[in-house]
Scaffold this active site. Structure first.
Site, PDB file in Angstrom:
ATOM      1  N   GLY A   1      -5.177  -9.084   3.262  1.00  0.00           N
ATOM      2  CA  GLY A   1      -5.833  -8.115   2.387  1.00  0.00           C
ATOM      3  C   GLY A   1      -5.152  -7.907   1.066  1.00  0.00           C
TER       4      GLY A   1
ATOM      5  N   HIS B   1       6.019  -0.425  -2.655  1.00  0.00           N
ATOM      6  CA  HIS B   1       5.563   0.323  -3.827  1.00  0.00           C
ATOM      7  C   HIS B   1       5.561   1.830  -3.614  1.00  0.00           C
ATOM      8  CE1 HIS B   1       3.332  -3.603  -5.047  1.00  0.00           C
ATOM      9  NE2 HIS B   1       4.629  -3.653  -5.318  1.00  0.00           N
TER      10      HIS B   1
ATOM     11  N   ASP C   1      -0.630   4.197   1.029  1.00  0.00           N
ATOM     12  CA  ASP C   1      -1.524   5.148   1.717  1.00  0.00           C
ATOM     13  C   ASP C   1      -1.006   5.639   3.065  1.00  0.00           C
ATOM     14  OD1 ASP C   1      -3.789   2.361   2.421  1.00  0.00           O
ATOM     15  OD2 ASP C   1      -2.038   3.034   3.558  1.00  0.00           O
TER      16      ASP C   1
ATOM     17  N   ASN D   1      -8.374 -12.827   4.554  1.00  0.00           N
ATOM     18  CA  ASN D   1      -8.973 -12.190   3.381  1.00  0.00           C
ATOM     19  C   ASN D   1     -10.373 -12.781   3.223  1.00  0.00           C
ATOM     20  OD1 ASN D   1      -9.710 -11.432   0.731  1.00  0.00           O
ATOM     21  ND2 ASN D   1      -7.550 -11.294   0.158  1.00  0.00           N
ATOM     22  N   PRO D   2     -11.411 -11.920   3.061  1.00  0.00           N
ATOM     23  CA  PRO D   2     -12.763 -12.476   2.919  1.00  0.00           C
ATOM     24  C   PRO D   2     -12.944 -13.298   1.646  1.00  0.00           C
ATOM     25  CG  PRO D   2     -12.784 -10.092   2.578  1.00  0.00           C
ATOM     26  CD  PRO D   2     -11.419 -10.457   3.057  1.00  0.00           C
ATOM     27  N   GLU D   3     -12.027 -13.143   0.679  1.00  0.00           N
ATOM     28  CA  GLU D   3     -12.145 -13.896  -0.588  1.00  0.00           C
ATOM     29  C   GLU D   3     -10.954 -14.814  -0.782  1.00  0.00           C
ATOM     30  OE1 GLU D   3     -14.056 -10.104  -3.027  1.00  0.00           O
ATOM     31  OE2 GLU D   3     -12.329 -11.170  -3.846  1.00  0.00           O
TER      32      GLU D   3
ATOM     33  N   ASN E   1       0.824  -1.203   0.000  1.00  0.00           N
ATOM     34  CA  ASN E   1       0.000   0.000   0.000  1.00  0.00           C
ATOM     35  C   ASN E   1       0.863   1.259   0.000  1.00  0.00           C
ATOM     36  OD1 ASN E   1      -2.114  -1.810   0.230  1.00  0.00           O
ATOM     37  ND2 ASN E   1      -2.333  -1.551   2.442  1.00  0.00           N
TER      38      ASN E   1
ATOM     39  N   CYS F   1      16.188  20.738 -11.994  1.00  0.00           N
ATOM     40  CA  CYS F   1      17.038  20.148 -13.039  1.00  0.00           C
ATOM     41  C   CYS F   1      16.265  20.126 -14.353  1.00  0.00           C
ATOM     42  CB  CYS F   1      17.459  18.721 -12.647  1.00  0.00           C
ATOM     43  SG  CYS F   1      16.254  17.452 -13.108  1.00  0.00           S
TER      44      CYS F   1
ATOM     45  N   SER G   1      -4.729  -9.597  -3.001  1.00  0.00           N
ATOM     46  CA  SER G   1      -5.146 -10.595  -3.997  1.00  0.00           C
ATOM     47  C   SER G   1      -3.922 -11.344  -4.505  1.00  0.00           C
ATOM     48  CB  SER G   1      -5.847  -9.889  -5.159  1.00  0.00           C
ATOM     49  OG  SER G   1      -4.947  -8.955  -5.749  1.00  0.00           O
TER      50      SER G   1
HETATM   51  C1  BV8 Z   1       8.415  -5.253 -11.751  1.00  0.00           C
HETATM   52  C2  BV8 Z   1       1.837   1.588  -6.581  1.00  0.00           C
HETATM   53  C3  BV8 Z   1      10.456  -5.769 -12.768  1.00  0.00           C
HETATM   54  C4  BV8 Z   1       1.240   2.550  -7.563  1.00  0.00           C
HETATM   55  C5  BV8 Z   1       1.466  -0.654  -7.495  1.00  0.00           C
HETATM   56  C6  BV8 Z   1       4.410  -7.094 -18.151  1.00  0.00           C
HETATM   57  C7  BV8 Z   1       5.124  -5.905 -18.278  1.00  0.00           C
HETATM   58  C8  BV8 Z   1       5.730  -5.289 -17.180  1.00  0.00           C
HETATM   59  C9  BV8 Z   1       5.643  -5.884 -15.933  1.00  0.00           C
HETATM   60  C10 BV8 Z   1       4.932  -7.062 -15.829  1.00  0.00           C
HETATM   61  C11 BV8 Z   1       4.320  -7.678 -16.909  1.00  0.00           C
HETATM   62  N1  BV8 Z   1       3.709  -8.802 -16.459  1.00  0.00           N
HETATM   63  C12 BV8 Z   1       3.907  -8.928 -15.138  1.00  0.00           C
HETATM   64  C13 BV8 Z   1       4.660  -7.889 -14.749  1.00  0.00           C
HETATM   65  C14 BV8 Z   1       5.111  -7.635 -13.443  1.00  0.00           C
HETATM   66  C15 BV8 Z   1       4.111  -6.645 -12.815  1.00  0.00           C
HETATM   67  C16 BV8 Z   1       2.922  -7.447 -12.347  1.00  0.00           C
HETATM   68  O1  BV8 Z   1       3.024  -8.153 -11.371  1.00  0.00           O
HETATM   69  N2  BV8 Z   1       1.778  -7.313 -13.050  1.00  0.00           N
HETATM   70  C17 BV8 Z   1       0.611  -8.057 -12.628  1.00  0.00           C
HETATM   71  C18 BV8 Z   1      -0.623  -7.234 -12.973  1.00  0.00           C
HETATM   72  C19 BV8 Z   1       0.629  -9.412 -13.313  1.00  0.00           C
HETATM   73  N3  BV8 Z   1       4.822  -6.065 -11.711  1.00  0.00           N
HETATM   74  C20 BV8 Z   1       5.505  -4.940 -11.897  1.00  0.00           C
HETATM   75  O2  BV8 Z   1       5.485  -4.290 -12.927  1.00  0.00           O
HETATM   76  C21 BV8 Z   1       6.361  -4.537 -10.729  1.00  0.00           C
HETATM   77  N4  BV8 Z   1       7.692  -4.282 -11.196  1.00  0.00           N
HETATM   78  O3  BV8 Z   1       7.998  -6.363 -11.951  1.00  0.00           O
HETATM   79  O4  BV8 Z   1       9.680  -4.828 -12.105  1.00  0.00           O
HETATM   80  C22 BV8 Z   1      10.129  -5.590 -14.219  1.00  0.00           C
HETATM   81  C23 BV8 Z   1      10.544  -4.409 -14.828  1.00  0.00           C
HETATM   82  C24 BV8 Z   1      10.259  -4.255 -16.192  1.00  0.00           C
HETATM   83  C25 BV8 Z   1       9.547  -5.231 -16.915  1.00  0.00           C
HETATM   84  C26 BV8 Z   1       9.109  -6.407 -16.243  1.00  0.00           C
HETATM   85  C27 BV8 Z   1       9.387  -6.569 -14.897  1.00  0.00           C
HETATM   86  C28 BV8 Z   1       5.804  -3.261 -10.109  1.00  0.00           C
HETATM   87  C29 BV8 Z   1       4.477  -3.564  -9.445  1.00  0.00           C
HETATM   88  C30 BV8 Z   1       4.078  -2.368  -8.571  1.00  0.00           C
HETATM   89  C31 BV8 Z   1       2.938  -1.608  -9.234  1.00  0.00           C
HETATM   90  N5  BV8 Z   1       2.488  -0.543  -8.310  1.00  0.00           N
HETATM   91  N6  BV8 Z   1       1.112   0.311  -6.628  1.00  0.00           N
HETATM   92  C32 BV8 Z   1      -0.108   3.055  -7.094  1.00  0.00           C
HETATM   93  O5  BV8 Z   1      -0.623   2.582  -6.059  1.00  0.00           O
HETATM   94  O6  BV8 Z   1      -0.646   3.946  -7.779  1.00  0.00           O
HETATM   95  S1  BV8 Z   1       0.589  -2.107  -7.481  1.00  0.00           S
HETATM   96  C33 BV8 Z   1      -0.885  -1.845  -6.715  1.00  0.00           C
HETATM   97  O7  BV8 Z   1      -1.752  -2.868  -7.134  1.00  0.00           O
HETATM   98  C34 BV8 Z   1      -0.828  -2.023  -5.217  1.00  0.00           C
HETATM   99  O8  BV8 Z   1       0.348  -1.481  -4.658  1.00  0.00           O
HETATM  100  C35 BV8 Z   1      -0.915  -3.508  -5.029  1.00  0.00           C
HETATM  101  O9  BV8 Z   1       0.351  -4.102  -5.092  1.00  0.00           O
HETATM  102  C36 BV8 Z   1      -1.682  -3.941  -6.244  1.00  0.00           C
HETATM  103  C37 BV8 Z   1      -3.088  -4.268  -5.851  1.00  0.00           C
HETATM  104  O10 BV8 Z   1      -3.003  -5.455  -5.165  1.00  0.00           O
HETATM  105  P1  BV8 Z   1      -3.682  -5.611  -3.730  1.00  0.00           P
HETATM  106  O11 BV8 Z   1      -3.009  -4.728  -2.753  1.00  0.00           O
HETATM  107  O12 BV8 Z   1      -3.721  -7.055  -3.471  1.00  0.00           O
HETATM  108  O13 BV8 Z   1      -5.132  -5.038  -3.898  1.00  0.00           O
HETATM  109  P2  BV8 Z   1      -6.312  -5.717  -4.702  1.00  0.00           P
HETATM  110  O14 BV8 Z   1      -7.343  -4.657  -4.915  1.00  0.00           O
HETATM  111  O15 BV8 Z   1      -5.744  -6.457  -5.887  1.00  0.00           O
HETATM  112  O16 BV8 Z   1      -6.900  -6.826  -3.724  1.00  0.00           O
HETATM  113  C38 BV8 Z   1      -7.503  -6.417  -2.522  1.00  0.00           C
HETATM  114  C39 BV8 Z   1      -7.672  -7.680  -1.705  1.00  0.00           C
HETATM  115  O17 BV8 Z   1      -8.192  -7.301  -0.432  1.00  0.00           O
HETATM  116  C40 BV8 Z   1      -8.672  -8.643  -2.314  1.00  0.00           C
HETATM  117  O18 BV8 Z   1      -8.140  -9.958  -2.263  1.00  0.00           O
HETATM  118  C41 BV8 Z   1      -9.899  -8.526  -1.407  1.00  0.00           C
HETATM  119  O19 BV8 Z   1     -10.571  -9.764  -1.259  1.00  0.00           O
HETATM  120  C42 BV8 Z   1      -9.268  -8.145  -0.110  1.00  0.00           C
HETATM  121  N7  BV8 Z   1     -10.117  -7.392   0.811  1.00  0.00           N
HETATM  122  C43 BV8 Z   1     -11.130  -6.537   0.515  1.00  0.00           C
HETATM  123  N8  BV8 Z   1     -11.648  -6.029   1.671  1.00  0.00           N
HETATM  124  C44 BV8 Z   1     -10.930  -6.568   2.688  1.00  0.00           C
HETATM  125  C45 BV8 Z   1      -9.968  -7.436   2.155  1.00  0.00           C
HETATM  126  N9  BV8 Z   1      -9.103  -8.124   2.920  1.00  0.00           N
HETATM  127  C46 BV8 Z   1      -9.195  -7.967   4.251  1.00  0.00           C
HETATM  128  N10 BV8 Z   1     -10.092  -7.159   4.846  1.00  0.00           N
HETATM  129  C47 BV8 Z   1     -10.971  -6.444   4.102  1.00  0.00           C
HETATM  130  N11 BV8 Z   1     -11.867  -5.647   4.711  1.00  0.00           N
HETATM  131 ZN    ZN Z   2      15.491  16.723 -10.997  1.00  0.00          ZN
END
Ligand code: BV8
Ligand code: ZN
Length: 249
Positions: free
Chosen positions: A186, A119, A104, A212-214, A102, A149, A188
């Site tokens: 929390g 992140h 936040d 995680n609820p899911e 997160n 710069c 996915s």
């Molecule tokens: C990297 C900051 C090396 C920004 C975020 C193709 C091209 C390029 C890269 C890739 C590619 N394919 C795969 C990749 C790698 C990519 C990746 O993993 N993609 C995924 C989509 C497959 N990763 C990257 O790019 C990372 N860097 O790999 O570098 C590289 C370099 C170049 C080329 C290749 C590789 C960088 C990833 C970081 C991205 N930045 N955030 C911003 O916030 O604006 S990611 C962002 O989304 C969040 O930080 C978090 O990580 C993600 C969301 O995930 P969750 O936190 O799990 O949230 P989500 O909504 O998904 O799920 C919520 C969960 O909570 C659910 O399960 C739900 O059931 C549960 N929930 C709901 N309510 C509750 C609860 N649980 C408990 N209590 C509740 N009440």
């Molecule tokens: Zn600069």
């Protein structure tokens, strides 16, 4: 039922603990998750589109508007019981590491220290070119702020396709390898390399708990699953631990 006696025993003997959190732990504070279909004006945009270098290079104004909107929304929220229990747990356990996806800042506002932010943090800005931290005051998305710069200022978060901060991911991997207890809360577990951490811990012998609820990509690996929102689940865990310590006085 949660917490099982294995989990309570691990906490009682102060096992080396790592916690990984995702957007779900902030959901009860009112911060929209990435997957939930928010009825927000941004729901028509896919975060994976907007949280990218391409989007910023193509439409810097739009991307800044999104971050300013999220920053404002997050500014109006407070940490919930889940954040608070994790901050208390850190004070109780000698070897406790909190890793979050997160941006936040709610863990820090709840009192957690040495939070590993994989992140980045939405409240910080940096220069796109020289990387210098820039505390720009409020600005509209028409005239975007620039570093002295000449580089463009951007939010200090990790975008898709960007490398994670070296120190943070190395520390998270090292701690996950040595963990005896890993709480996955929390998330996915779809975004890498963060999603590798719970599996790495499990493979290294840790007891893996999912809150995680899911169901998620991690569920199949978990030793214990708590299909409950993190606020109430962590509140129960904390109450259980206190009753346990009473017994041991
Ligand atoms: C990297 C900051 C090396 C920004 C975020 C193709 C091209 C390029 C890269 C890739 C590619 N394919 C795969 C990749 C790698 C990519 C990746 O993993 N993609 C995924 C989509 C497959 N990763 C990257 O790019 C990372 N860097 O790999 O570098 C590289 C370099 C170049 C080329 C290749 C590789 C960088 C990833 C970081 C991205 N930045 N955030 C911003 O916030 O604006 S990611 C962002 O989304 C969040 O930080 C978090 O990580 C993600 C969301 O995930 P969750 O936190 O799990 O949230 P989500 O909504 O998904 O799920 C919520 C969960 O909570 C659910 O399960 C739900 O059931 C549960 N929930 C709901 N309510 C509750 C609860 N649980 C408990 N209590 C509740 N009440
Ligand atoms: Zn600069």
């Amino acid at each position: 039922m949660f917490p099982t006696k294995q989990l309570k025993e691990l906490l009682r003997k102060q096992a080396r603990t790592v916690v990984l959190t995702g957007a779900g732990i902030s959901a009860e504070s009112g911060v929209p998750t990435f997957r939930g279909n928010q009825d927000s004006l941004w729901s028509k945009f896919d975060p994976r589109e907007l949280a990218s270098i391409d989007a910023f290079m193509a439409k810097p104004g739009l991307v800044w508007e999104w971050y300013l909107w999220r920053r404002k929304l997050i500014g109006g929220t407070v940490p919930n019981a889940g954040h608070e229990v994790l901050a208390k747990l850190q004070k109780l356990l000698p070897d406790f590491t909190l890793v979050t996806q997160n941006v936040d800042n709610l863990h820090q506002r709840a009192g957690s220290e040495h939070v590993i932010e994989l992140h980045g943090n939405i409240h910080r800005n940096k220069c796109f070119d020289c990387g210098k931290a820039m505390d720009v005051d409020e600005f509209g998305s028409e005239q975007l702020p620039r570093c002295n710069c000449g580089g463009m200022i951007r939010p200090d978060v990790v975008w898709f396709g960007e490398m994670l901060p070296e120190r943070e991911i190395a520390a998270a991997i090292d701690k996950s390898r040595r963990a005896e207890l890993f709480l996955c809360i929390g998330t996915s577990a779809e975004v890498y390399p963060a999603a590798d951490l719970p599996v790495l811990a499990k493979r290294s012998g840790a007891y893996l708990v999912e809150i995680n609820p899911e169901e998620t990509q991690i569920s199949a690996h978990a030793d214990e699953i708590c299909r409950v929102n993190s606020g109430p689940a962590l509140t129960d865990l904390w109450q259980d631990m206190n009753s346990m310590t009473e017994v041991h006085h």
